[in-house]
Every structure is written in C-alpha cells, then in structure tokens.
Design an enzyme around this catalytic site. Structure first.
Site, PDB file in Angstrom:
ATOM      1  N   LYS A  56       0.854  -1.204   0.000  1.00  0.00           N
ATOM      2  CA  LYS A  56       0.000   0.000   0.000  1.00  0.00           C
ATOM      3  C   LYS A  56       0.886   1.249   0.000  1.00  0.00           C
ATOM      4  O   LYS A  56       1.931   1.271   0.662  1.00  0.00           O
ATOM      5  CB  LYS A  56      -0.888  -0.040   1.251  1.00  0.00           C
ATOM      6  CG  LYS A  56      -1.970   1.014   1.317  1.00  0.00           C
ATOM      7  CD  LYS A  56      -2.819   0.809   2.591  1.00  0.00           C
ATOM      8  CE  LYS A  56      -3.928   1.819   2.721  1.00  0.00           C
ATOM      9  NZ  LYS A  56      -4.740   1.609   3.945  1.00  0.00           N
ATOM     10  N   SER A  78      -9.691   1.429   2.926  1.00  0.00           N
ATOM     11  CA  SER A  78      -8.802   2.201   2.099  1.00  0.00           C
ATOM     12  C   SER A  78      -7.714   1.353   1.411  1.00  0.00           C
ATOM     13  O   SER A  78      -7.105   1.815   0.443  1.00  0.00           O
ATOM     14  CB  SER A  78      -8.106   3.282   2.936  1.00  0.00           C
ATOM     15  OG  SER A  78      -7.330   2.710   3.949  1.00  0.00           O
ATOM     16  N   SER A 116     -10.163  -0.948   7.080  1.00  0.00           N
ATOM     17  CA  SER A 116      -9.417  -0.695   5.837  1.00  0.00           C
ATOM     18  C   SER A 116      -8.623  -1.883   5.300  1.00  0.00           C
ATOM     19  O   SER A 116      -8.148  -1.836   4.165  1.00  0.00           O
ATOM     20  CB  SER A 116      -8.473   0.498   6.008  1.00  0.00           C
ATOM     21  OG  SER A 116      -9.172   1.694   5.793  1.00  0.00           O
TER      22      SER A 116
END
Lengths: 101, 470
Positions: free
Chosen positions: B70, B145, B169
């Site tokens: 990420k 996310s 997330s």
C-alpha cells in the site's frame, strides 16, 4: 436534524485554524457535510457516560521511555533532509514570512 | 498455469524446490500487470528491478516472493504518495519498519498500490490518482482504504500484500474482493514509517490469498519496534504453527446479525451459515444479542461507534496532517482534496476550545464502554463472528457526495478497531449473479491472532469459498 448547523463563515473560521485556503463555494459544500456529520455524532449524547473514564490508549502501556541519546542510525544527512523540499537556499529550507515589520 | 496465480506459500515452496524460477515468476506477474492494470488501476508505481532483487533472496524465508505494498508505507527508491497530490513526487529518505522487516525476510516489493487518499475512505474512490476497480466485477468498488492491495491479490498481480487498517481498511476491501485480510492487535505491528492517519488505531497488516499466506506475512512483520513506542515487546510466534489445530471446544458468539440493517440479508444468512460450519467442526456457537446499553452477555450496538470513530479519527487526522505544509516535502496545503479537507477541518473543530470536552472526551468515554463490553464477552467466548461490511461491494461512484460513506460501511468493525482488537476476514459466500463475494469477520481479543487464524483456517478448509485454498 439535531446537532449544530454550520454556516459558510463557521467553515472559514475553521479553515483559518487548519491553515487551509477554502473558496466560498467549497465552504458552503463543507458546511452542509459538517452539519450532516455532527448530527450523527450527536447520537453520542444519548449514551450515559457518567463516571466513565475516557480511553486514550487501548493496550495498557504507560510512560514508554528511552535513553536521551542521539541515535545516529536515524539521522538524515543535510542532503537527505533537503532532498524533497521545493524551496531551499544555501542548504536551508525556505519558509514563508510569518511576522510583519 | 500462470505463476502469478500461486499462493505465497506455494510460491515459496516451488522457488525453494527449484520447480520455478524467479525470472518466470516475475515475468508472469508483470505480464498480468501489463494486461490488467490499465483497467483496474491497482499499482501507482512499479519497481522494474524487482526480479533482480528477488534472485538474490532464494535462501530467505520468503524466498524473493513478489509482494504488493500500500502506498502509505515509506519505501526508499519508490515514490510514496498515500494516493495524495500533496505528496506527488515524494521520495522517502527512510524506509518503514514493516517494509524493512518484509525485505529482511526476503519479500520483494513489486510496486505500490492505490488507496483512498491518506487512507481516508472505504472505496479507493477518494484517491487523487483515480479509483481502483474490483477485479471480481469492475463495475463495482474494491472497498478501501487498502483497496489497491486487496485488488492486487484478487487479480493475481502479486502473491501477497500489505495494507493498513484504522477501522475496516484491511478487512472490508478483503471482503469485497474475495481475499483474506488480517487486522492485527493495535501495537502488534509497527506504525513507524507509515503515513499517519488515526494514530490510536492505525494497524498495518497482511492481505493474502489464503489464511496461511496471511499467517506467514504476519510472522515476518510483527514485533517490537524501538521507533514506535506503542509496539509491545511480546514474543512473535510462528503464526502458522497452531493454525491447523482446529476449533473443537471453541466457544463462538455471533454478533450484529439481529441489527435492523442486517436481519434477513445475505450477510445474515452467510454469517449464520458460517456458525453452523463451526458447530459441525465441534465448536459451541451462540447468538450474542444486540443491546442499546451496556448489558452483561449482550453486544453493544455498533450504532454509537460511528460517532466515536468519526470524532476520534477526524481529531487525530487534523493533528497528524498538520505537518503537511510543503516546507520539508510535498506540496502546500492548497493541494488537499475534498475528503482530506473535510476530515482535517472537522477534526480541527472537534478539538477546538469549548468543543473538545463535548465531543472528543465524550467519544473517548463511549470508547471505554466498548472496551468493557468486549472484555466481558471475551471472558465467555474465544472468538466472535460478524461481517466486516453490511453488504456486498457497492457500485462504482457510490461513495461520492456522502461525508459519512466510510463510517457507515465500516460500522461493524469500528467497535473492535476502537478497542484495538484483532480480526480476520475470510471469504464466506459469492453471489452467482454478480460474482461478488462476502467476507466473514472473525474477531478475537487483543493478542489472540493465533486463535482467529485457527478458526479462519478451519473455516477455509471446511468450505469452498476460497479458490486458492484448495
């Protein structure tokens, strides 16, 4: 709807505190969102919290300390520290003037 | 068979047995990226030297396996933006603790994955660099996310991935993309070098194709970090060691399915059915009734957690994002997009003089009620079952214009995230009409990662919902 109704000027006041430039159109839009969000937050007033302590840390750690020593492993060189700055001058960061004459 | 479709475990085994080569493996991964990334928008940046790095790592635990990371983990040599224009072009001078550990264990970063900008959201639509699409059905959102990392796994564009979770997330995108995602206990995995969102709940963790893959990754990224004072010096076990021990005698509670928003839905049916699977495997399964007040033997409604999370998260965001002033790095504060503005400014308000007691302190008091509730329930139950999300992935565009989109999508994980507990999402259903999956959220008390892995592994083996687990 309960809670607080935000006006465009309320938003501009917060924008100043947060140091973010906000146009009037955007301020109107944000005001509507804040009003909606704080109405949901207002639900918390229905919960009885009398005598309940606030939680700031969840795993029970307290006062995690270390020796006050310089850790050379994590010191950036001047070059590294300046590498991502948009404005530099003679090896320094350039910042905006904040004090008036 | 394309090598990019292997699990992390199979990749490591086959590399070590010399059944496959790094060159062939990385060729298949990069071919798949070339084929799919244009449509799905998963990777923001790629490391063209990944294969060379991997070839030198055969004798390490992860053997040079390709991992998607990420874009909020600082990575030296790879641009790090947290999907935000404020940080466009930022080249970190230091590496995050987690990616340092990942590399030391022999993981190789293939590239950095798209996310909601600053991790503010549950759709990956708030990325300043365009939305990611769900590989299971590109008309739909991947969740967020950590949507890019979950989608990278679902589309076989890496064999393992790293994400971060504040409330949902990791687990919500894992659920929407049909992969496995584990949110560790707060303080189990270091936050240093992760672009901060809400510091009192931020938890980096693994996203993988199988439960075993998540257990392998967690083993290599967990542990005390002197640069993150909230990490604890507890020993890190080999998380795969007890994974196969089974659930016989385990006490399991089912939560939230009697919530008016869930009763009678596919989520309710899938979670209730999962309860039956555990019963058949020898566990004791009970429904834990929902309650509007703190009551013994009942689970406190997640409804209040939306307010608590909103206040805590916005407040911490306003403080954490104050540092982005464009002086040392990045662009100035006029580059913040709508969602970040919204959160920074609302947090500035909830922490401002005269309002902090009313909102912030009250939210932290309700947070205490959730802690007391979970502490009592984990005295009775080993694990709790629920869903990471109230439903299937929503259609692309669903998040726009709703200032509370993420909070409402994540309400079922917010209570456990706010108290620092661990949880794992494993696939538990697929809608044959849309090909969209649902996840089962297996929640444990703090430091009970081994317990939830045991339950997740048993469920994965006993059902057919995870195609990689066979």
């Amino acid at each position: 709807m309960k809670g607080i109704a935000f006006s465009s000027s309320d938003v501009q006041k917060i924008a100043k505190l947060a140091n973010i430039p906000v146009t009037d159109t955007l301020a109107d839009d944000l005001a509507a969102g804040f009003t909606k969000t704080m109405a949901v937050v207002d639900e918390l007033t229905k919960v009885n919290v009398e005598g309940v302590e606030a939680t700031n840390q969840v795993t029970g750690l307290e006062n995690v300390l270390r020796e006050d020593e310089i850790d050379t492993q994590r010191i950036f060189t001047q070059e590294q520290a300046l590498a991502n700055a948009k404005r530099t001058h003679n090896g320094y960061f350039v910042v905006d003037q904040i004090l008036e004459d | 068979m394309k090598l990019n479709s292997l699990t992390l475990k199979a990749t490591i085994d086959k590399l070590k047995a010399k059944e496959i080569s790094h060159a062939d493996l990385y060729k298949d991964v990069h071919d798949a990226i070339a084929e799919k990334n244009g449509l799905l928008n998963i990777y923001l940046s790629l490391d063209p030297t990944a294969v060379t790095k991997a070839e030198a790592l055969l004798d390490t635990p992860l053997a040079g396996a390709p991992i998607a990371v990420k874009d909020n983990f600082l990575t030296v040599g790879l641009e790090t933006t947290a999907s935000a224009n404020v940080l466009k072009g930022f080249k970190p001078p230091a590496e995050s603790h987690v990616t340092t550990k990942l590399k030391a264990a022999g993981g190789v970063i293939v590239g950095k994955t798209n996310m909601d900008a600053w991790a503010h959201g549950s759709s990956t639509e708030t990325s300043d660099f365009g939305p990611t699409k769900n590989p299971r059905n590109p008309e739909y959102l991947p969740g967020g996310s950590s949507g890019g990392s979950a989608a990278a796994i679902a589309a076989d564009l890496a064999v393992g991935a790293l994400g971060t979770e504040t409330a949902g997330s990791i687990r919500q995108p894992a659920s929407w993309c049909g992969v496995v995602g584990l949110k560790p206990t707060y303080g189990r995995v270091s936050r240093s070098g992760v672009i901060a969102m809400a510091s009192s709940t931020d938890s980096p963790g693994p996203i993988g194709k199988t439960v075993e893959d998540c257990a392998i990754l967690l083993t290599h990224i967990a542990g005390k970090d002197p640069y993150d004072a909230t990490t604890l010096p507890k020993p890190v076990p080999d998380y795969t060691a007890h994974m196969r021990d089974g659930v016989k005698g385990m006490r399991i509670g089912i939560c939230y399915m009697d919530h008016p928003q869930l009763k009678g839905t596919d989520v309710d049916r899938a979670v209730t059915k999962a309860g039956k699977v555990f019963e058949a495997l020898g566990a004791t399964v009970e429904v834990v009734p929902l309650s509007k007040t703190l009551e013994k033997g009942k689970i406190l409604t997640p409804d209040y957690a939306i307010g608590v999370y909103t206040v805590v998260q916005r407040s911490e965001v306003s403080s954490n994002l104050a540092r982005f002033d464009g002086i040392r790095y990045g662009n100035d504060r006029s580059f913040f997009a709508h969602e970040a503005l919204n959160r920074i400014m609302l947090g500035t308000f909830t922490l401002s003089k005269g309002y902090a007691d009313k909102y912030y302190v009250r939210a932290q008091q309700v947070r205490t009620l959730y802690r007391q509730n979970f502490a009592e329930l984990f005295g009775t139950y080993d694990i709790l079952l629920a869903s990471p999300s109230p439903g299937y992935a929503l259609a692309a565009g669903a998040s726009s214009g709703d200032p509370l989109f993420g909070e409402l999508q994540d309400m079922l994980v917010e209570p456990s995230s706010l108290v620092g507990n661990t949880g794992i999402s494993v696939p538990c259903f697929t809608d044959p009409k849309t090909n969209l999956p649902l996840g089962l959220n297996i929640m444990g008390d703090q430091w009970q990662e081994e317990k939830i892995l045991k339950a997740a592994y048993a469920f994965e083996q006993a059902t057919d919902w995870n195609p990689w687990a066979k």
